[in-house]
Design a protein around this motif. Structure first.
Motif: not given
Ligand code: DOR
Ligand code: ZN
Length: 351
Positions: A45, A49, A51, A80, A82, A102-105, A113, A116
């Motif tokens: 983040n 970000p 990506t 990140y 999206t 992968y990270k979900y914000y 965020s 996100g």
């Protein structure tokens, strides 16, 4: 007779959730993580970000340039998620040797965020691809719903008809890590699903409640997101952490912000724990009479989930008071104040 101090030696632990930041801020703090942990999940983040594989590689290069040339630290880079992430993006990430998840914000719910998605349902093609290639999805588990009480966002996300239950019902093989859990609902969610659903626990959430953030005056250095909740939630996290269940493992969510940015009319969320996190965890495991389970939580279950071997190095903790400093250098004129600053912890890391 002189009694030897109590010690515990474990394989070098892994921090499966931390914020390294970037630039001079990263240079100031990264060694706090790298001198304790074998490696860890580097959150994406930044602004903008992280990506793409190219952005992650460049971030990793900047991070490694802050460490001594002979470091063995393994930065586990993440991308990140999206609403625009495509299956091709996920396949490219899976091909790289250094991207682990992968990270979900959820949009608007925490630091960085803004890019996100507002729901996991906006990311279905990417999620299907993650399931395909075995790429873990790390979730910041809070529902985006205008007006929903901050206290209920995580409970709702992990609830019976919540977002994650429905996503998982449609993706039975998807690997999911429920990050920085703060509620009974999150703990139950992980317990009630298969081995592909795990969760990380910070050092602050099994230790504090909302009263430690708000009672008797606002304590900005105890403020992080998701916000600390009630005693029953704290107890559930403490019990899960010290239970020996391999679905729960260490992720500090160490999130440095400058003092001026936290002690402010609109203070940033994040507790800084990188230097003393392992000592905080050891203190809680001892309180639960479960020091023999610290190694699993800190050093074994995390790498197992990510398909990595345990570290071949060890670290020793000693039952000896450690004084948490009042601050650490971070940004020019804007130091970071650690969680539990000025307090004493009964466990230290052996020199
Ligand atoms: O408290 C938090 N701080 N929670 C997050 O989800 C993000 C983090 C940060 O980056 O500061
Ligand atoms: Zn985080």
């Amino acid at each position: 007779m002189v009694r030897k101090p109590k010690t515990i030696t474990i394989r070098r632990p892994w921090d499966m959730h931390f914020h390294a930041r970037d630039g001079e801020a990263m240079a100031a703090v990264i060694n706090h993580t790298a001198s304790v942990y074998a490696g860890g999940i580097v959150m994406p983040n930044l602004s903008p970000p992280v990506t793409t594989v190219v952005m992650a590689e460049s971030y990793m290069t900047r991070l490694m340039a802050c460490l001594p040339a002979d470091t063995k630290f393994i930065p586990m880079m993440t991308l990140y998620l999206t609403a625009k992430t495509t299956p091709e993006d996920v396949y490219a990430a899976a091909k790289s040797a250094f991207i682990y998840a992968y990270k979900y914000y959820p949009k608007g719910q925490t630091t960085g965020s803004g890019d996100g998605a507002s729901s996991l349902f906006q990311c279905l093609p990417a999620i299907a691809a993650m399931q395909d290639v075995g790429m873990p999805l790390l979730v910041h588990g809070e529902t985006v719903h205008p007006g929903m009480l901050i206290f209920n966002k995580e409970r709702h996300f992990y609830g019976m008809n919540g977002e994650l239950a429905r996503i998982i019902a449609a993706h039975l093989e998807l690997k999911v890590s429920c990050e920085h859990m703060t509620s009974v609902e999150a703990v139950d969610f992980v317990k009630n699903h298969g081995a592909n659903i795990v969760g990380t626990i910070t050092p602050q959430h099994p230790d504090i409640t909302i009263n430690d953030v708000l009672e008797g005056g606002i304590k900005p250095h105890n403020y992080c997101l998701p916000i600390a909740k009630e005693e029953a939630d704290r107890q559930a996290l403490f019990d899960a952490m010290t239970s020996g269940d391999s679905k729960f493992f260490l992720g500090t969510d160490s999130a440095p912000h400058g003092k001026l940015d936290k002690e402010s009319a609109c203070g940033c969320a994040g507790c800084y724990t990188a230097p003393h996190s392992l000592m905080l965890y050891a203190t809680m495991f001892e309180k639960a009479n479960a020091l023999d389970r610290l190694a699993g939580f800190a050093s074994e279950y995390g790498p197992k989930f990510y398909g990595l071997p345990v570290s071949d190095e060890t670290i020793t903790l000693v039952k000896k008071d450690y004084s948490v400093p009042d601050s650490y250098e971070f940004k020019p004129g804007n130091p970071v104040i650690p969680f539990r600053f000025g307090k004493t912890i009964p466990w230290s890391i052996a020199a």
